[in-house]
Write an enzyme that holds these catalytic residues in place. Sequence first.
Site, PDB file in Angstrom:
ATOM      1  N   THR A   1      41.638 -73.771 -47.111  1.00 27.87           N
ATOM      2  CA  THR A   1      40.742 -73.745 -45.956  1.00 27.87           C
ATOM      3  C   THR A   1      39.744 -74.903 -46.000  1.00 27.87           C
ATOM      4  O   THR A   1      39.410 -75.399 -47.077  1.00 27.87           O
ATOM      5  CB  THR A   1      39.963 -72.406 -45.950  1.00 27.87           C
ATOM      6  OG1 THR A   1      38.867 -72.497 -45.052  1.00 27.87           O
ATOM      7  CG2 THR A   1      39.398 -72.064 -47.328  1.00 27.87           C
ATOM      8  N   ASP A   2      39.230 -75.282 -44.822  1.00 32.24           N
ATOM      9  CA  ASP A   2      38.171 -76.304 -44.777  1.00 32.24           C
ATOM     10  C   ASP A   2      36.844 -75.753 -45.310  1.00 32.24           C
ATOM     11  O   ASP A   2      35.921 -76.521 -45.606  1.00 32.24           O
ATOM     12  CB  ASP A   2      37.986 -76.849 -43.348  1.00 32.24           C
ATOM     13  CG  ASP A   2      37.578 -75.796 -42.314  1.00 32.24           C
ATOM     14  OD1 ASP A   2      37.489 -74.595 -42.661  1.00 32.24           O
ATOM     15  OD2 ASP A   2      37.362 -76.176 -41.144  1.00 32.24           O
ATOM     16  N   GLU A   3      36.751 -74.418 -45.472  1.00 26.63           N
ATOM     17  CA  GLU A   3      35.471 -73.823 -45.885  1.00 26.63           C
ATOM     18  C   GLU A   3      35.096 -74.204 -47.314  1.00 26.63           C
ATOM     19  O   GLU A   3      33.927 -74.069 -47.704  1.00 26.63           O
ATOM     20  CB  GLU A   3      35.512 -72.301 -45.699  1.00 26.63           C
ATOM     21  CG  GLU A   3      35.850 -71.947 -44.259  1.00 26.63           C
ATOM     22  CD  GLU A   3      35.618 -70.491 -43.883  1.00 26.63           C
ATOM     23  OE1 GLU A   3      34.805 -69.819 -44.522  1.00 26.63           O
ATOM     24  OE2 GLU A   3      36.271 -70.046 -42.917  1.00 26.63           O
TER      25      GLU A   3
ATOM     26  N   TYR B   1      34.166 -65.873 -50.303  1.00 27.36           N
ATOM     27  CA  TYR B   1      35.516 -66.263 -49.869  1.00 27.36           C
ATOM     28  C   TYR B   1      35.790 -67.724 -50.178  1.00 27.36           C
ATOM     29  O   TYR B   1      36.767 -68.064 -50.845  1.00 27.36           O
ATOM     30  CB  TYR B   1      35.688 -65.998 -48.357  1.00 27.36           C
ATOM     31  CG  TYR B   1      36.884 -66.710 -47.760  1.00 27.36           C
ATOM     32  CD1 TYR B   1      38.187 -66.371 -48.136  1.00 27.36           C
ATOM     33  CD2 TYR B   1      36.723 -67.742 -46.822  1.00 27.36           C
ATOM     34  CE1 TYR B   1      39.292 -67.035 -47.596  1.00 27.36           C
ATOM     35  CE2 TYR B   1      37.812 -68.402 -46.278  1.00 27.36           C
ATOM     36  CZ  TYR B   1      39.097 -68.047 -46.661  1.00 27.36           C
ATOM     37  OH  TYR B   1      40.187 -68.704 -46.138  1.00 27.36           O
TER      38      TYR B   1
ATOM     39  N   LYS C   1      38.459 -69.518 -52.800  1.00 24.66           N
ATOM     40  CA  LYS C   1      39.522 -70.446 -52.374  1.00 24.66           C
ATOM     41  C   LYS C   1      39.354 -71.790 -53.089  1.00 24.66           C
ATOM     42  O   LYS C   1      40.337 -72.424 -53.488  1.00 24.66           O
ATOM     43  CB  LYS C   1      39.491 -70.643 -50.849  1.00 24.66           C
ATOM     44  CG  LYS C   1      39.935 -69.427 -50.035  1.00 24.66           C
ATOM     45  CD  LYS C   1      41.394 -69.038 -50.266  1.00 24.66           C
ATOM     46  CE  LYS C   1      42.385 -70.031 -49.694  1.00 24.66           C
ATOM     47  NZ  LYS C   1      43.783 -69.519 -49.797  1.00 24.66           N
TER      48      LYS C   1
ATOM     49  N   TYR D   1      26.759 -63.673 -34.060  1.00 24.92           N
ATOM     50  CA  TYR D   1      25.837 -63.770 -35.191  1.00 24.92           C
ATOM     51  C   TYR D   1      24.798 -64.866 -34.927  1.00 24.92           C
ATOM     52  O   TYR D   1      25.151 -65.993 -34.550  1.00 24.92           O
ATOM     53  CB  TYR D   1      26.570 -64.112 -36.479  1.00 24.92           C
ATOM     54  CG  TYR D   1      27.593 -63.104 -36.962  1.00 24.92           C
ATOM     55  CD1 TYR D   1      27.637 -61.801 -36.475  1.00 24.92           C
ATOM     56  CD2 TYR D   1      28.522 -63.460 -37.931  1.00 24.92           C
ATOM     57  CE1 TYR D   1      28.575 -60.881 -36.943  1.00 24.92           C
ATOM     58  CE2 TYR D   1      29.467 -62.553 -38.407  1.00 24.92           C
ATOM     59  CZ  TYR D   1      29.496 -61.265 -37.905  1.00 24.92           C
ATOM     60  OH  TYR D   1      30.423 -60.377 -38.367  1.00 24.92           O
TER      61      TYR D   1
HETATM   62  P1  NAD Z   1      45.385 -62.620 -43.622  1.00 21.73           P
HETATM   63  O1  NAD Z   1      44.242 -61.916 -44.261  1.00 21.73           O
HETATM   64  O2  NAD Z   1      45.709 -62.337 -42.189  1.00 21.73           O
HETATM   65  O3  NAD Z   1      46.729 -62.352 -44.436  1.00 21.73           O
HETATM   66  C1  NAD Z   1      46.769 -62.372 -45.839  1.00 21.73           C
HETATM   67  C2  NAD Z   1      48.087 -61.734 -46.273  1.00 21.73           C
HETATM   68  O4  NAD Z   1      48.156 -61.799 -47.714  1.00 21.73           O
HETATM   69  C3  NAD Z   1      48.214 -60.254 -45.892  1.00 21.73           C
HETATM   70  O5  NAD Z   1      49.496 -60.007 -45.367  1.00 21.73           O
HETATM   71  C4  NAD Z   1      48.018 -59.524 -47.211  1.00 21.73           C
HETATM   72  O6  NAD Z   1      48.725 -58.288 -47.267  1.00 21.73           O
HETATM   73  C5  NAD Z   1      48.568 -60.521 -48.201  1.00 21.73           C
HETATM   74  N1  NAD Z   1      48.002 -60.365 -49.549  1.00 21.73           N
HETATM   75  C6  NAD Z   1      46.694 -60.201 -49.879  1.00 21.73           C
HETATM   76  N2  NAD Z   1      46.572 -60.093 -51.216  1.00 21.73           N
HETATM   77  C7  NAD Z   1      47.830 -60.234 -51.734  1.00 21.73           C
HETATM   78  C8  NAD Z   1      48.348 -60.231 -53.072  1.00 21.73           C
HETATM   79  N3  NAD Z   1      47.551 -60.059 -54.134  1.00 21.73           N
HETATM   80  N4  NAD Z   1      49.671 -60.397 -53.228  1.00 21.73           N
HETATM   81  C9  NAD Z   1      50.496 -60.557 -52.160  1.00 21.73           C
HETATM   82  N5  NAD Z   1      50.067 -60.540 -50.882  1.00 21.73           N
HETATM   83  C10 NAD Z   1      48.740 -60.386 -50.675  1.00 21.73           C
HETATM   84  O7  NAD Z   1      45.077 -64.163 -43.850  1.00 21.73           O
HETATM   85  P2  NAD Z   1      45.450 -65.405 -42.917  1.00 21.73           P
HETATM   86  O8  NAD Z   1      44.381 -65.603 -41.939  1.00 21.73           O
HETATM   87  O9  NAD Z   1      46.856 -65.272 -42.486  1.00 21.73           O
HETATM   88  O10 NAD Z   1      45.331 -66.581 -43.991  1.00 21.73           O
HETATM   89  C11 NAD Z   1      46.481 -66.990 -44.748  1.00 21.73           C
HETATM   90  C12 NAD Z   1      46.055 -68.100 -45.687  1.00 21.73           C
HETATM   91  O11 NAD Z   1      45.550 -69.195 -44.920  1.00 21.73           O
HETATM   92  C13 NAD Z   1      44.932 -67.702 -46.645  1.00 21.73           C
HETATM   93  O12 NAD Z   1      45.195 -68.300 -47.891  1.00 21.73           O
HETATM   94  C14 NAD Z   1      43.682 -68.294 -46.019  1.00 21.73           C
HETATM   95  O13 NAD Z   1      42.720 -68.609 -46.993  1.00 21.73           O
HETATM   96  C15 NAD Z   1      44.258 -69.536 -45.371  1.00 21.73           C
HETATM   97  N6  NAD Z   1      43.525 -70.038 -44.184  1.00 21.73           N
HETATM   98  C16 NAD Z   1      43.224 -69.194 -43.158  1.00 21.73           C
HETATM   99  C17 NAD Z   1      42.591 -69.691 -42.018  1.00 21.73           C
HETATM  100  C18 NAD Z   1      42.281 -68.806 -40.828  1.00 21.73           C
HETATM  101  O14 NAD Z   1      41.644 -69.279 -39.876  1.00 21.73           O
HETATM  102  N7  NAD Z   1      42.714 -67.548 -40.804  1.00 21.73           N
HETATM  103  C19 NAD Z   1      42.258 -71.044 -41.948  1.00 21.73           C
HETATM  104  C20 NAD Z   1      42.587 -71.879 -43.021  1.00 21.73           C
HETATM  105  C21 NAD Z   1      43.232 -71.359 -44.136  1.00 21.73           C
HETATM  106  P1  TYD Z   2      35.447 -65.733 -38.415  1.00 20.85           P
HETATM  107  O1  TYD Z   2      36.467 -65.525 -37.360  1.00 20.85           O
HETATM  108  O2  TYD Z   2      35.053 -64.587 -39.288  1.00 20.85           O
HETATM  109  O3  TYD Z   2      35.924 -67.000 -39.275  1.00 20.85           O
HETATM  110  P2  TYD Z   2      35.106 -67.851 -40.408  1.00 20.85           P
HETATM  111  O4  TYD Z   2      33.918 -67.094 -40.844  1.00 20.85           O
HETATM  112  O5  TYD Z   2      36.140 -67.964 -41.484  1.00 20.85           O
HETATM  113  O6  TYD Z   2      34.770 -69.178 -39.751  1.00 20.85           O
HETATM  114  O7  TYD Z   2      34.126 -66.272 -37.706  1.00 20.85           O
HETATM  115  C1  TYD Z   2      34.145 -67.427 -36.901  1.00 20.85           C
HETATM  116  C2  TYD Z   2      32.714 -67.702 -36.507  1.00 20.85           C
HETATM  117  O8  TYD Z   2      32.290 -66.648 -35.640  1.00 20.85           O
HETATM  118  C3  TYD Z   2      31.757 -67.701 -37.688  1.00 20.85           C
HETATM  119  O9  TYD Z   2      30.747 -68.693 -37.457  1.00 20.85           O
HETATM  120  C4  TYD Z   2      31.128 -66.313 -37.659  1.00 20.85           C
HETATM  121  C5  TYD Z   2      31.137 -65.974 -36.180  1.00 20.85           C
HETATM  122  N1  TYD Z   2      31.283 -64.532 -35.835  1.00 20.85           N
HETATM  123  C6  TYD Z   2      30.396 -63.943 -34.942  1.00 20.85           C
HETATM  124  O10 TYD Z   2      29.475 -64.607 -34.399  1.00 20.85           O
HETATM  125  N2  TYD Z   2      30.571 -62.624 -34.650  1.00 20.85           N
HETATM  126  C7  TYD Z   2      31.536 -61.867 -35.216  1.00 20.85           C
HETATM  127  O11 TYD Z   2      31.607 -60.631 -34.922  1.00 20.85           O
HETATM  128  C8  TYD Z   2      32.445 -62.483 -36.113  1.00 20.85           C
HETATM  129  C9  TYD Z   2      33.547 -61.692 -36.760  1.00 20.85           C
HETATM  130  C10 TYD Z   2      32.282 -63.829 -36.402  1.00 20.85           C
END
Ligand code: NAD
Ligand code: TYD
Length: 358
Positions: free
Chosen positions: A133-135, A159, A163, A216
């Site tokens: 992630t970019d975070e 988180y 990561k 938020y």
């Molecule tokens: P998500 O929470 O929707 O899905 C995570 C999946 O991993 C779930 O299906 C869960 O059951 C599985 N999981 C959790 N712990 C596990 C374990 N110990 N063993 C096997 N499976 C396990 O997450 P997402 O949003 O799909 O993110 C996927 C990846 O991409 C993550 O690594 C996250 O850090 C990264 N990422 C997410 C975003 C975003 O915007 N969602 C952006 C950049 C990177």
């Molecule tokens: P989120 O979707 O949780 O992603 P991330 O924290 O990984 O960026 O949140 C996106 C942005 O939206 C973040 O700045 C937090 C904000 N946010 C709210 O303002 N209200 C909400 O209920 C949630 C879940 C997030």
Amino acid sequence: MTILVTGGAGFIGSNFVLDWLAHHNEPVVNLDKLTYAGNLNNLAAVHGDPRHHFVRGDIGDTNLVTRLLHEYQVRAVLNFAAESHVDRSIAGPAAFIDTNVVGTFQLLEAVRSYWSGLAIEVQAGFRFLHVSTDEVYGSLTPDAPAFDEQHCYAPNSPYSASKAASDHLVHAWHHTYGLPVLTTNCSNNYGPFHFPEKLIPLVIHNALAGKPLPIYGDGRQVRDWLYVLDHCSAIRRVLEAGTPGETYNIGGCNEMANIDVVHTVCAILDELRPRPDGVTYAAQVSFVKDRPGHDRRYAIDAGKLERELGWRPQETFQTGICKTVEWFLTHQDWVEDVTSGAYRDWVEKQYADGHPRP
Ligand code: NAD
Ligand code: TYD
């Protein structure tokens, strides 16, 4: 040959599995623990497809991972599995350390042991692609340049710290043991199968349910938004042509403040599914107490990926968000399914008195 996808029942992982099988004939072993975020319904379209092998299990289960690597002669591992929600990491960080740090370590060790036993020419073609992630780069001031791959790591939430730790382990396994790893650091995704604890699906869900849309703080926090299938195509491209040991930032060139994202979603809903009283969904916006340690701005410079591997996103925020809202409107059964049970407990705790828990 086969690829092993971890976390392939989650939001991005399931989109990746569907996208992969739409573009390739190479089978996928999908290892997922099925936490609250994992959902086999996301994979309904490949149910019965002989190219998809789902296995319920933990990335930290060395025996299981080792068996799968050998049984399927895996030639690449794509690690999506993680705990992924910042607010949950604030409420309870332990699971983030267990999966994101220790789980990634155990996965790397199982993969290293398998990889070191492969023939030299097979070893050279093997890849471990770590999805991050970019975070991990921390928070930017309003005018600072976007994160490039040289930006130092400065994670702020449990988180992002977990990561960042996993990214460092992956880099070390390359530097020390020569494991051919690739790391991708991507901005905020949105699209089909997005779990409604995250901002965009939460807002769509609450809007339709007539509930407040919680913002938020002042809502001026900035994120870069990428349509999930663009993330999937970037990962396919990095797997295909990325240089082992390298990091690739992935982003959508779509920096937006949260409040503007929410107003955009409301405007699309006003058009596609107007409220019976004719009032805009934006009237449901409700400013609530800020997230503790809330990062102000993320922005991604994806120039390296474009220059070196020729990848660009296909969707603008406007096209991607329209597709996303339409998907949620036509998949309300999916939403109902994932928002029953444990989801309700989370929302009740997280938004008690309209405040995110400190
Ligand atoms: P998500 O929470 O929707 O899905 C995570 C999946 O991993 C779930 O299906 C869960 O059951 C599985 N999981 C959790 N712990 C596990 C374990 N110990 N063993 C096997 N499976 C396990 O997450 P997402 O949003 O799909 O993110 C996927 C990846 O991409 C993550 O690594 C996250 O850090 C990264 N990422 C997410 C975003 C975003 O915007 N969602 C952006 C950049 C990177
Ligand atoms: P989120 O979707 O949780 O992603 P991330 O924290 O990984 O960026 O949140 C996106 C942005 O939206 C973040 O700045 C937090 C904000 N946010 C709210 O303002 N209200 C909400 O209920 C949630 C879940 C997030």
